[in-house]
Design an enzyme around this catalytic site. Structure first.
Site, PDB file in Angstrom:
ATOM      1  N   SER A 127       0.826  -1.216   0.000  1.00  0.00           N
ATOM      2  CA  SER A 127       0.000   0.000   0.000  1.00  0.00           C
ATOM      3  C   SER A 127       0.853   1.256   0.000  1.00  0.00           C
ATOM      4  O   SER A 127       0.394   2.313  -0.406  1.00  0.00           O
ATOM      5  CB  SER A 127      -0.876   0.046   1.254  1.00  0.00           C
ATOM      6  OG  SER A 127      -1.638  -1.111   1.391  1.00  0.00           O
ATOM      7  N   HIS A 148      -2.525  -3.688  -6.215  1.00  0.00           N
ATOM      8  CA  HIS A 148      -2.915  -3.390  -4.832  1.00  0.00           C
ATOM      9  C   HIS A 148      -4.350  -3.825  -4.556  1.00  0.00           C
ATOM     10  O   HIS A 148      -5.305  -3.197  -5.029  1.00  0.00           O
ATOM     11  CB  HIS A 148      -2.748  -1.876  -4.599  1.00  0.00           C
ATOM     12  CG  HIS A 148      -3.059  -1.434  -3.210  1.00  0.00           C
ATOM     13  ND1 HIS A 148      -3.858  -0.359  -2.922  1.00  0.00           N
ATOM     14  CD2 HIS A 148      -2.671  -1.932  -2.010  1.00  0.00           C
ATOM     15  CE1 HIS A 148      -3.945  -0.206  -1.617  1.00  0.00           C
ATOM     16  NE2 HIS A 148      -3.232  -1.146  -1.047  1.00  0.00           N
ATOM     17  N   GLU A 160      -5.971  -1.761  -7.513  1.00  0.00           N
ATOM     18  CA  GLU A 160      -5.242  -0.675  -8.179  1.00  0.00           C
ATOM     19  C   GLU A 160      -3.981  -1.231  -8.844  1.00  0.00           C
ATOM     20  O   GLU A 160      -3.217  -1.958  -8.198  1.00  0.00           O
ATOM     21  CB  GLU A 160      -4.874   0.407  -7.164  1.00  0.00           C
ATOM     22  CG  GLU A 160      -6.105   1.139  -6.639  1.00  0.00           C
ATOM     23  CD  GLU A 160      -5.813   2.110  -5.504  1.00  0.00           C
ATOM     24  OE1 GLU A 160      -6.451   3.162  -5.456  1.00  0.00           O
ATOM     25  OE2 GLU A 160      -4.945   1.797  -4.658  1.00  0.00           O
ATOM     26  N   ASN A 199      -6.991   5.262  -1.191  1.00  0.00           N
ATOM     27  CA  ASN A 199      -6.594   5.722   0.141  1.00  0.00           C
ATOM     28  C   ASN A 199      -6.376   7.229   0.190  1.00  0.00           C
ATOM     29  O   ASN A 199      -6.526   7.854   1.242  1.00  0.00           O
ATOM     30  CB  ASN A 199      -5.356   4.966   0.629  1.00  0.00           C
ATOM     31  CG  ASN A 199      -5.707   3.553   1.057  1.00  0.00           C
ATOM     32  OD1 ASN A 199      -6.839   3.289   1.451  1.00  0.00           O
ATOM     33  ND2 ASN A 199      -4.766   2.643   0.961  1.00  0.00           N
TER      34      ASN A 199
END
Ligand SMILES: NC(=O)c1ccc[n+]([C@@H]2O[C@H](COP(=O)([O-])OP(=O)(O)OC[C@H]3O[C@@H](n4cnc5c(N)ncnc54)[C@H](O)[C@@H]3O)[C@@H](O)[C@H]2O)c1
Length: 293
Positions: A127, A148, A160, A199
């Protein structure tokens, strides 16, 4: 010319690391029909991982989300090993989900590069570590990227796919198509940014929520109500901070500040105060909210 990956060449998959993420990601590949080996240094972690996969897939069958035959076939496609490099020698795609430490990941990528066939993509689930920090540990930067997944990987549809400056189009397209074949919805990032997309969106919402609360515009419970009922989020930003852990949020911001030196990246004073009071959220029974029991 380096051999370029293609989705038609992806048959066998290796997931390195059998923790919270690797365990479920392995099951996602197996359910989609890919023979998958999950590896970990720690035999006990592999044992736990195998038990958890059985438990979770059995539950899918019990609830009728997957047939018993599908689940049994998926379980039969899964193997476990402590020897990541031996498993890498016959793989077409590596998804690294080992512990979040740059030194460990760089060593792993160097070793995997030696061990894996030339056409194999080496992807990291990290991440916070972009693959540009790993690409030069290998001789195949064009076949390295971030792929991800979100937690819990069996449930969350988003994946992702993030390219580094060397990643080839064939690597990006193969990884995007692989995510689709897993039944996921890939999000293509054309460049690396801290936090990637999802995020970052979440961080922007959290920061605004903290500002509104600190300015006295609305109480945190009401801000959570707005996020749930107007925006359709399953939980509000304060509830989410309590779930993730105030300590986790605090330490992530500290490390972001260490990397950027930007005072705007420091933990918000309200979060710092909760952290100093040991109010870490659900895990300590108190954070923004109080939890019974
Ligand atoms: N936890 C999350 O919510 C989440 C979400 C998205 C992405 N990620 C990313 O996924 C990765 C894994 O996170 P996690 O939460 O599953 O971690 P975890 O701590 O639960 O599991 C990591 C596993 O890696 C193993 N490991 C360590 N070094 C290894 C090595 N050299 N070879 C093989 N195995 C090794 C450990 O024994 C452990 O079982 C991290 O890069 C993290 O950034 C985590």
């Amino acid at each position: 010319m380096n051999p370029q990956p293609s989705i038609d060449a992806v048959h066998d998959v290796l997931v390195v690391g059998s923790g919270a993420m690797g365990t479920q990601i392995g099951a996602v590949f197996a359910l989609a029909g890919y023979p998958v080996t999950t590896s970990d240094l720690d035999p006990a972690a592999l044992e736990r991982s195998r038990d958890e996969v059985h438990r979770r897939l059995d539950r899918l069958a019990e609830k009728g989300r997957r047939s018993r035959e599908e689940v049994d076939a998926a379980l039969a496609r899964m193997a476990y090993t402590t020897d990541s490099l031996e498993a890498a020698s016959t793989t077409d795609f590596v998804l690294e989900a080992a512990v979040e430490r740059l030194d460990i990941k760089r060593q792993l990528f160097a070793d995997l590069d030696e061990a894996a066939p030339e056409h194999a993509i080496l992807a990291t689930n990290s991440s916070t570590i972009p693959s540009s920090l790993l690409m030069d540990a290998t001789g195949r930067g064009d076949r390295v990227c971030n792929m991800h997944f979100f937690n819990p990987a069996l449930v969350m549809a988003c994946v992702e796919v993030v390219r580094n400056p060397l990643t080839s189009d064939a690597t990006v397209e193969t990884t995007l198509e692989l995510a689709r074949r897993l039944g996921k919805q890939p999000v293509r990032l054309n460049q690396e940014v801290p936090g990637f997309v999802a995020n970052r969106l979440l961080g922007a919402l959290r920061d605004e929520a903290l500002r509104l609360e600190a300015d006295g515009v609305a109480g945190f419970e009401d801000i959570d109500v707005a996020a749930r009922t107007a925006l359709g989020h399953p939980m509000g930003p304060f509830e989410l901070m309590d779930l993730v852990g105030i300590d986790v949020s605090y330490l992530i911001r500290l490390s972001e500040h260490e990397q950027s030196g930007d005072p705007a990246d420091l933990p918000h004073p309200s979060v710092q105060k909760l952290y100093e009071q040991g109010r870490y959220g659900r895990k300590t029974g108190r954070g923004w909210y109080e939890y019974a029991g």
